[in-house]
Structures are given as C-alpha cells and as structure tokens.
Design an enzyme around this catalytic site. Structure first.
Site, PDB file in Angstrom:
ATOM      1  N   ILE A  30       0.638  -1.153   0.099  1.00  0.00           N
ATOM      2  CA  ILE A  30      -0.088   0.054  -0.052  1.00  0.00           C
ATOM      3  C   ILE A  30       0.786   1.088  -0.030  1.00  0.00           C
ATOM      4  O   ILE A  30       0.420   2.352   0.081  1.00  0.00           O
ATOM      5  CB  ILE A  30      -0.824  -0.182   1.245  1.00  0.00           C
ATOM      6  CG1 ILE A  30      -0.108  -0.265   2.598  1.00  0.00           C
ATOM      7  CG2 ILE A  30      -2.035  -1.078   1.376  1.00  0.00           C
ATOM      8  CD1 ILE A  30      -0.907  -0.058   3.741  1.00  0.00           C
ATOM      9  N   GLY A  31       2.224   1.194   0.031  1.00  0.00           N
ATOM     10  CA  GLY A  31       2.906   2.255   0.030  1.00  0.00           C
ATOM     11  C   GLY A  31       4.489   1.848  -0.291  1.00  0.00           C
ATOM     12  O   GLY A  31       4.921   0.638  -0.237  1.00  0.00           O
ATOM     13  N   HIS A  32       5.081   2.913  -0.850  1.00  0.00           N
ATOM     14  CA  HIS A  32       6.407   2.581  -1.170  1.00  0.00           C
ATOM     15  C   HIS A  32       7.423   3.704  -0.772  1.00  0.00           C
ATOM     16  O   HIS A  32       7.037   4.906  -1.008  1.00  0.00           O
ATOM     17  CB  HIS A  32       6.742   2.077  -2.691  1.00  0.00           C
ATOM     18  CG  HIS A  32       7.795   1.047  -2.779  1.00  0.00           C
ATOM     19  ND1 HIS A  32       7.598  -0.359  -2.706  1.00  0.00           N
ATOM     20  CD2 HIS A  32       9.159   1.146  -3.173  1.00  0.00           C
ATOM     21  CE1 HIS A  32       8.816  -1.031  -3.082  1.00  0.00           C
ATOM     22  NE2 HIS A  32       9.705   0.015  -3.121  1.00  0.00           N
ATOM     23  N   SER A  34      11.928   5.180   0.115  1.00  0.00           N
ATOM     24  CA  SER A  34      13.408   4.787   0.090  1.00  0.00           C
ATOM     25  C   SER A  34      13.527   3.616   1.192  1.00  0.00           C
ATOM     26  O   SER A  34      14.585   2.809   1.047  1.00  0.00           O
ATOM     27  CB  SER A  34      14.117   6.141   0.524  1.00  0.00           C
ATOM     28  OG  SER A  34      13.848   6.478   1.776  1.00  0.00           O
ATOM     29  N   PHE A  35      12.940   3.406   2.293  1.00  0.00           N
ATOM     30  CA  PHE A  35      13.055   2.544   3.211  1.00  0.00           C
ATOM     31  C   PHE A  35      12.875   1.116   2.888  1.00  0.00           C
ATOM     32  O   PHE A  35      13.244   0.423   3.263  1.00  0.00           O
ATOM     33  CB  PHE A  35      12.338   2.957   4.578  1.00  0.00           C
ATOM     34  CG  PHE A  35      10.885   2.938   4.531  1.00  0.00           C
ATOM     35  CD1 PHE A  35      10.148   1.980   4.230  1.00  0.00           C
ATOM     36  CD2 PHE A  35      10.501   4.259   3.957  1.00  0.00           C
ATOM     37  CE1 PHE A  35       8.726   2.331   4.129  1.00  0.00           C
ATOM     38  CE2 PHE A  35       8.887   4.584   3.700  1.00  0.00           C
ATOM     39  CZ  PHE A  35       8.150   3.496   3.835  1.00  0.00           C
ATOM     40  N   GLY A  36      11.779   1.221   1.777  1.00  0.00           N
ATOM     41  CA  GLY A  36      11.283  -0.332   1.542  1.00  0.00           C
ATOM     42  C   GLY A  36       9.800  -0.022   1.229  1.00  0.00           C
ATOM     43  O   GLY A  36       9.277   0.957   0.516  1.00  0.00           O
ATOM     44  N   ALA A  37       8.869  -1.169   1.620  1.00  0.00           N
ATOM     45  CA  ALA A  37       7.574  -1.094   1.127  1.00  0.00           C
ATOM     46  C   ALA A  37       6.553  -1.302   2.513  1.00  0.00           C
ATOM     47  O   ALA A  37       7.097  -1.663   3.435  1.00  0.00           O
ATOM     48  CB  ALA A  37       7.350  -2.048   0.211  1.00  0.00           C
ATOM     49  N   LYS A  53       5.538  -2.638   7.953  1.00  0.00           N
ATOM     50  CA  LYS A  53       6.723  -1.812   6.977  1.00  0.00           C
ATOM     51  C   LYS A  53       7.983  -2.613   7.259  1.00  0.00           C
ATOM     52  O   LYS A  53       8.458  -2.869   8.061  1.00  0.00           O
ATOM     53  CB  LYS A  53       7.196  -0.504   7.849  1.00  0.00           C
ATOM     54  CG  LYS A  53       8.061   0.370   7.402  1.00  0.00           C
ATOM     55  CD  LYS A  53       8.173   1.701   8.069  1.00  0.00           C
ATOM     56  CE  LYS A  53       9.085   2.500   7.653  1.00  0.00           C
ATOM     57  NZ  LYS A  53       9.489   3.765   8.568  1.00  0.00           N
ATOM     58  N   ASP A 147      10.259  15.081   9.917  1.00  0.00           N
ATOM     59  CA  ASP A 147      10.280  14.752   8.617  1.00  0.00           C
ATOM     60  C   ASP A 147       8.579  15.066   8.521  1.00  0.00           C
ATOM     61  O   ASP A 147       7.936  14.072   7.986  1.00  0.00           O
ATOM     62  CB  ASP A 147      10.602  13.134   8.422  1.00  0.00           C
ATOM     63  CG  ASP A 147      10.436  13.085   6.742  1.00  0.00           C
ATOM     64  OD1 ASP A 147      10.378  14.169   5.829  1.00  0.00           O
ATOM     65  OD2 ASP A 147      10.508  11.693   6.098  1.00  0.00           O
TER      66      ASP A 147
END
Length: 898
Positions: A30-32, A34-37, A53, A147
């Site tokens: 459901i999301g992506h 720089s850290f991963g998905a 995550k 952030d």
C-alpha cells in the site's frame, strides 16, 4: 554481532522471536519509499488488521541501516498518544525487519492525489490540529519528528489524525543532524552542520510547508531540483500562500509557522492556541472527507478494473484492442469518471497551483499482484455494487464470480491467452477491494514505478544526506577527541597542582615537626642548663656556708680564749660571776653567729631565687627568639611554595592556551575541509543533474525527431486528401462546364472547345500540383522550423533554468563559506576573550593570594610578638611581686650574692 541475530540482550528484547510470515497473512503493498515498502496485512492469531513496514538491512550501509532500525523501534516504543501511530511490535526475518503498526487508511497526500485539487480550509485546519497535538506531545518529551509532511500525516477510519514515519526522528532535543525531506526542511536543518543545533521548532516549519502543500497540492519549490530547493530555502525568504482567497487566520498561521529565525518561530504548544485551529468546525469534517475519498478511490479502482476486464476479454477473443478502440474506451470512462469526481471531490474554489505528477503518469502497466495461473481460461466478472464493512474496516465486493468462457469451447481456433501483466493488474484491482483505503491502486503503482525510475536521483540525495551526516559524525568525533584531549590535559594539570599542594603540605608538616623537635630539644637543654645552673649555685653556696661556719667556729674560739684570758687576768671578780659572764658572752656570741648564719642563708636563698628567675627569663627570651625564627622560616617556606605554585599556574595557563588555539585551528580546518568537500559534492551533483536534464531533453528531441516522419506523413496525407478533393471538385466542374459548352455551341466547334477545355484543365491541374508540392514543402519547412524553434526554446529555457540553479548554488555556497568564516572569527574572538579573561582572573588570584599571604605573615608575627610581650610582661610582674626588681639589668658575678 551478526545483523538479524542480536547478541546484546538489550537489543534482542526490542524484537519478537516469532516468524512474521506465519503471523501476518494477506500482505498487499500500500506504499513505497526509500526505506522499502508498507503492506496491509492481517494478524492470523487475532484477526487484527495491521500495517507492516518491511525494512531491509542488507547490502550497502548495512550497519547504518541496522542502527536506523534500532533507533526507530526504540522511538516507537516510547510513544503513546492518540495522534501518533500505534506500535505493535517488530520482527526479524532474513535480514529484513518487519515493523508492525496500526493500519491507517492513508495519508493527507493521498487525498490530494485522489481528488486532484486542494483541500478545503476547514479540512486543513482539522488535519493541522491533529498533527499539532501529536507534535506537542513529542516536543514535551524532548523529541523531534524531523520529517513532517502530508505523506507522513495519516488518517484512520474514525477520522483520527496520526503522525507516522519516525525513521528520521530524534530522541533528543536539541539535535544537529541533516535529515528530512528537502522541500519541507527548515533552514536550520539545512544549515545544521554549519551553524549548530536545532530543536522541535523545525517541525513547526515543516508543518507550515505542509499547510501550503494541502492548500496548493505541492510544497513550495516542488518544480525545482531537490538540491536547488535546499539552497533556496537556506538563503531566501520564507514562502507564503499564493492565493488571496484563503482566510487571514490561515495565512497568519502559515506565516507564523514559517518564521525564518527559529527564536521568533512559535512552539507547537503556542500554535495549539492559534485561532486557525481553535475556531469551530463541523465534527464530521474529516470523516466526510475520508468517505468522499474512499468513494473516489473505489470509482478509480472500478474504472481500472473495467479497463483490465475488457482487455482480458479482447485478448482472449480477438487479441489486443486497436488504438482507436482504446481511445474510445478511455474517453468514455474518463468522461464518466470526470463527472463523478466533480460530484465527489472537494468543492474548494482555489485552483491547483502546480501540475500533479500523478495525473501525468497514472500508468497501470506495472502492477505487481499475481493472478492465479491455475485458471487461464477464466474471465472475471465484476459488479459495481460494493459495501463497506465498518467493523472490520474491510471493503468487500458482493459479486466476484468466475465463469468459463463458452466461446472458447465453440471456437476451435487456437485461443489467445491473456498476457500475465494484464492478469496481474486485473487481480490487483479486484483484491484491493478487501480493505478500506484512501489510496488508489494507480497511486501505489506510481510510487513503485517512481521508486524504480528515480533511483539515480534518490541515490544522489541519500548520498548527499549520508555525506552530511558523515561530516557531522566526523566533526562530533573530532570534538569528542579534542574534548578528551583537553580533559586529559586538565586532569594532568590538576594532578600536578594537587601533587604540588601535597608536596607543599608535606614539606610544611616536616618543617613543623622539625621545629617542634627543635623546640623540645631546646626546652630539654634549657631545663638541663637550669638544673645545672641551680646545682652550681647550690654547690657554691654550700661551700660558702662551710667556709662561713668554719670562720665562725674560729672566731668563736678566739673570742672564747680572749674572754678566758680577760677573766684570768681579772682576779677581783668572783669565779661564779666569771662563769656567768663567760656563759653570757658565749650566748651572745652564739646568738650573733646564728644571726649571721641566718642572714647568710637568707642572702643565699635570695641570690638563688633571683638568679634562677633571671635564668628562666633568659631561657624564655631565647625560646621567643626561636619561635620567631621558626615562624619566619615557616612563612618564608609558604611564600616560596606559593610563588612556585603561581609560576606553575601561569605555565599551565599558557599550555592550556596553546592547546585551545591548536584545537580550534584543527576543528576549523576540518570544518572548512568538510565544507569544501560538501561544496565540491554539491557542484558535482548539480553538474550531473544538469547533464541528466540535458540528456533527457536530447532524448526527448531525438524521439520527436524519430516521430517526425510519422507526423509529416500524416500531414502530407491530409494535404494530399485535400488536393484529391480539390481535383475531384475541379473534375466535376470541368465535366459540368464541358457539357454546358457542348450544349450551347455548334457541333463543328466541339473539337476546338474540348481541346481548349482539356488544356485549361491540364493547366489548372498543373497549377494545383505545383500548389500541392509547394504546400508539402512549406509544411515540411514549417514543421522543421517549428520543431527547431520549439526545441531551441526548450534548450534555451533549460539552459536558463540550469544557469539560475547554478547561480543559486554558487550564492548558497558563498553564503555558507562567509557564514563559516564569520563563525570561525567569532569562535576565535570568543576564545581570545576567554583566554584573556582567564589570565586576568589568574593574575588577580595570584595578587590576592600574595596579599593574603602577606597579611597572614604580618598577623601571625604580630600575634606572636604580642603574645611573647604579654608573656614577658606577666613574668616580670610576677618577678616584681616576688621582690626581684628589674631583672633586665641584672648582671653580676654568680659568687657576689652578698
């Protein structure tokens, strides 16, 4: 320690030991980032819906990634607030951390992407209020998010605002690391390495940028290169809301958040009292917004599903759709979606100030779900009806059924199997209906696609951040090293001072013991001398007494004989009377001798006592002289020690001063070296970015050039068609004119008229052919010129933009260099002032200690002399009472006691 199997018990306790793949099932991306998905999943044990995550810590920067994971887990464990994401636990599986959190529908950024227009002001106020409450909680516990942006502000089904993504967060405040997302960064974060520390007010700045993002769909400077945006933020004025249609309260709130100077910027607690977030708003404002967004997402996904379904049918039956058919499908569904979106979306009148990249690249060609390959001949049938199960937060489709394609059995031709990517996409849109979300499938796909496409730019930015953090670590490491060196230096000096003080104390103790021993020895000697002196006097007096008694005895004999002779000569006196007179004379003589003996004893006693008293006085004066000598020796020793201590302190101060200047020079040199390296990297990144932009533009122009023959052919065919139509018209006109002329002229002239008309037709067709060729040539020349002009204009615009960005970079670097030099000058002046002040304090201390020592010397000598004077005075007064008179002038031979 091998990563993934932490040996440290404290670290191991952060992670659950269970296998996450057995616990969490039904994972859907459901999301992506720089850290991963991030995945939607269900806890098979509790049937709870969660978000997972996945963060890999293998490959490059393994240790750094591992430390980031540990930091984020520790941070999340400490959070417990309604406006922060709820932490469920963390698992390790094959060098991948599974960070499990509560599931949220999506982010505020997802809403912007779905509706393609800004949010309403009341909706922005509600989201901002929830985010502020979360920030106030973090800041009250000395934590910084670092952030904050619309993409990290999540919403739940009941309309609760949650802060998420604490991968950049700091557990301590103030902090000084270069972290965050460029467009939302506060100036002090960008300048963190150059100018020092920052606190939670950086989140307030990011919140102000987020408000602009929610009001204008994109943050300020979003059309600019991320690196250039950093330079722009660092040195230019704060951004503001562009449109004047927003309320003064909202504009004031944004301006308040975006105060350039951190000290003038409000805290999150202050902002909670602002009118913008305190004013009344409908209680269901976020719930209604979420529902509208969910409806819009469902419609988008249904549209994509219908597209995929038609492609599946078409490929199964007749092969791929033609381009014209696709366009008809797209236009039809697009118009339907447009009408529905207008009724579902936010009704705010403010237009979008920037073009969403999502609207330009909502491609569905890279969906990652896998269709069940066991039913290649099955075709999915989809019903538009759907319901939302609010208890489980899962959206379920009513009529998902599979039927066998009967056409495939009737048609004996080899069937065309749908492509795997189309099957994947169709199943992706079908499977998404199993959970509630405000993020469309195309948005998830675009995030994955952008993550793959923008790897180079992302690597450049992450490399730049990594370099800034590495520089910060180098500076901190050097500062710690210099601090340890200074601490060691000061400890060494302190030990030297303590050693000197101990040695001085030991020397004074030795001197005191020596003086006590001398005093005791002198006292014993004086006592022995006094005893000897007394014995001498007593011996002499005893001798004198013996002589005196012998003399009296002789005198007594002489007197006795003389009396006897006188009595013998006196014959007239009776014998009895003579005897009486002799006896009386004896008695008188004995009495006289006894008185003389008593007087001699008295004189001897007086002489003895007086000389003993005088001897004691001399002994006391001698002791006083020795005491004075001792105190002078002690005070001189103290002064010598103090002077040595002062010389040592001055030497210490000079060595400390030399070390401080050397350390400051070392630190400033490293800082300048790192800034030069940073500026060189920034310049290289900018040049690389410029080359990449030029390559992309060149590739675009090349593709246009390759596409040009097709376009020209189409235009040539259009002109040719026009020419053919004109020819047909002229032919018809020629036939009509020929028939008319033949009808009105005699038959004998028909041949001439036909020849004339034929020549005229040939001439006109030749002219038309010439015009056709000229039109073709003009069209080609015009298209080539237009293409060249457009491409040249694009090149010129790009060169101008890149030149402006380069000038912005140069200005930023010049400013940083000037600020660093000014900082170094301030540090040097501060050090000089500190050194000068410390030296002045040392000199003042030396002067005060010498004055105190001199005062002590005077007071002790004065006290001693006064005591000794009182002691002598008391002794003399006692001597007077004893009747000895003035003993000071007593100076006669010991034998002269009479």
């Amino acid at each position: 320690m091998r990563k993934g199997v932490p040996k440290d018990p404290e670290i191991a306790d952060l992670f659950y030991k269970d296998d996450p793949e057995e616990i969490f099932v039904g994972l859907h991306e459901i999301g992506h980032g720089s850290f991963g998905a991030v995945y939607f999943a269900t806890n098979s044990h509790t049937n709870e819906v969660v978000a997972v995550k996945k963060m890999s810590y293998s490959g490059k920067q393994t240790n750094e990634k591992w430390q980031d994971i540990i930091k984020e887990v520790k941070f999340l464990q400490q959070l417990k607030h309604p406006n922060t994401i709820e932490y469920k636990g963390c698992y390790l599986k094959e060098h991948t951390a599974w960070l499990v959190m509560e599931y949220c529908l999506g982010s505020a950024s997802d809403m912007l992407e779905v509706h393609k227009k800004p949010l309403q002001e009341v909706e922005i106020a509600a989201i901002t209020h929830g985010a502020l409450q979360g920030l106030a909680y973090l800041h009250s516990h000395c934590k910084i998010h670092r952030d904050i942006k619309a993409g990290n502000i999540l919403l739940t089904e009941p309309g609760q605002v949650k802060l998420a993504d604490f991968g950049s967060a700091s557990i301590v405040s103030p902090a000084n690391s270069f972290v965050g997302t460029p467009y939302w960064m506060a100036p002090e974060v960008i300048l963190a390495m150059d100018e020092g520390q920052y606190d939670g007010k950086v989140d307030v700045w990011s919140l102000g940028i987020t408000c602009i993002e929610l009001a204008e769909r994109k943050p300020p400077l979003f059309n600019m290169n991320a690196m250039s945006a950093l330079y722009h933020i660092a040195q230019n004025d704060s951004p503001t809301l562009q449109s004047n249609e927003w309320s003064d309260s909202f504009r004031g709130f944004v301006d308040y958040c975006l105060q350039k100077i951190p000290q003038e910027r409000p805290s999150s607690a202050d902002l909670l009292r602002h009118d913008f977030v305190r004013r009344d708003r409908p209680p269901r404002v976020l719930i209604d917004l979420i529902q509208r967004t969910k409806d819009a997402v469902r419609e988008l996904d249904n549209l994509q599903y219908r597209k995929m379904k038609k492609i599946l049918f078409q490929e199964t039956r007749n092969g791929p759709l033609t381009e014209s058919q696709e366009e008809e499908e797209d236009s039809e569904h697009g118009s339907n979606l447009s009408r529905k979106m207008d009724s579902l979306g936010s009704n705010h009148s403010i237009p979008s100030m920037s073009v969403s990249t999502g609207s330009q690249s909502s491609s569905v060609s890279s969906m990652q779900e896998v269709l069940d390959e066991s039913s290649p001949e099955l075709v999915m049938m989809h019903s538009d009806e759907s319901t939302v199960n609010s208890t489980s937060s899962v959206v379920q489709k009513k009529d998902h059924v599979f039927i066998r394609d009967e056409v495939g059995h009737r048609d004996r031709r080899p069937e065309v199997r749908p492509t795997q990517s189309v099957q994947n996409q169709a199943l992706h849109y079908r499977n998404r209906e199993r959970f509630a979300t405000i993020k469309s499938a195309s948005l998830v796909t675009r995030q994955i696609h952008e993550h793959e496409q923008e790897n180079e730019l992302r690597e450049q930015m992450s490399g730049y951040k990594r370099m800034r953090r590495q520089h910060q670590k180098q500076l901190i490491a050097l500062e710690n090293k210099l601090k340890a060196e200074m601490d060691e230096h000061r400890l060494k000096l302190q030990k030297e001072v303590e050693t000197h003080a101990n040695n001085s104390s030991i020397e004074l103790e030795k001197l005191a013991k020596k003086q006590v021993a001398v005093m005791e020895k002198e006292a014993k000697t004086a006592a022995a001398d006094e005893k000897k002196f007394q014995q001498q006097i007593l011996a002499q007096q005893k001798k004198d007494m013996a002589t005196f008694l012998e003399s009296q005895k002789k005198q007594y004999k002489l007197c006795k004989e003389k009396i006897k002779e006188e009595m013998n000569e006196d014959h007239s006196t009776p014998k009895k009377e003579k005897q009486e007179r002799i006896s009386k004379h004896k008695e008188n003589l004995q009495h006289t001798q006894a008185e003389e003996e008593a007087h001699l004893l008295s004189q001897q006693r007086l002489y003895y006592d007086k000389n003993c008293r005088f001897f004691k006085r001399k002994t006391m004066i001698k002791r006083h002289e020795l005491e004075q000598q001792n105190i002078r020796e002690e005070l001189n020793k103290k002064r010598t020690q103090k002077e040595m201590e002062h010389a040592m302190l001055i030497r210490h101060d000079e060595s400390t001063r030399e070390l401080e200047y050397r350390q400051l020079h070392t630190l400033q040199k490293l800082r300048m070296d790192l800034i030069r390296l940073q500026h060189q990297t920034e310049l290289e990144n900018q040049l690389e970015y410029n080359k990449r932009r030029e390559r992309e533009l060149h590739r675009k122009h090349f593709m246009e050039l390759r596409q040009q023959p097709k376009n020209l052919k189409a235009m040539e065919m259009q002109i040719k068609k026009q020419f053919q139509d004109t020819c047909k018209v002229q032919t018809k006109q020629y036939k009509a004119l020929k028939n008319h002329q033949l009808e009105v002229t005699p038959k004998s002239e028909h041949k001439t008229i036909l020849k004339s008309l034929k020549d005229e037709q040939t001439r006109k067709l030749a002219i038309l052919a010439e015009q056709y060729e000229q039109s073709i040539n003009e069209m080609m020349a015009s298209q080539a010129l237009r293409r060249d002009e457009a491409q040249e204009a694009e090149c010129q615009a790009l060169r101008l933009q890149l030149q402006q960005e380069m000038e912005l970079l140069n200005a930023y670097q010049s400013k940083i260099k000037m600020q660093t030099e000014a900082q170094h000058e301030r540090e040097l002046q501060k050090l000089e002032q500190r050194v000068s002040l410390r030296r002045a304090h040392l000199e003042q201390k030396i002067e005060e200690e010498l004055a105190a020592l001199q005062k002590e010397r005077s007071e002790r000598i004065k006290f001693l002399l006064e005591r000794q004077e009182r002691e002598i005075e008391t002794f003399d007064m006692e001597s007077l009472r004893m009747g000895f008179g003035n003993l000071v002038t007593l100076d006669y031979p010991k034998e002269d006691y009479r």
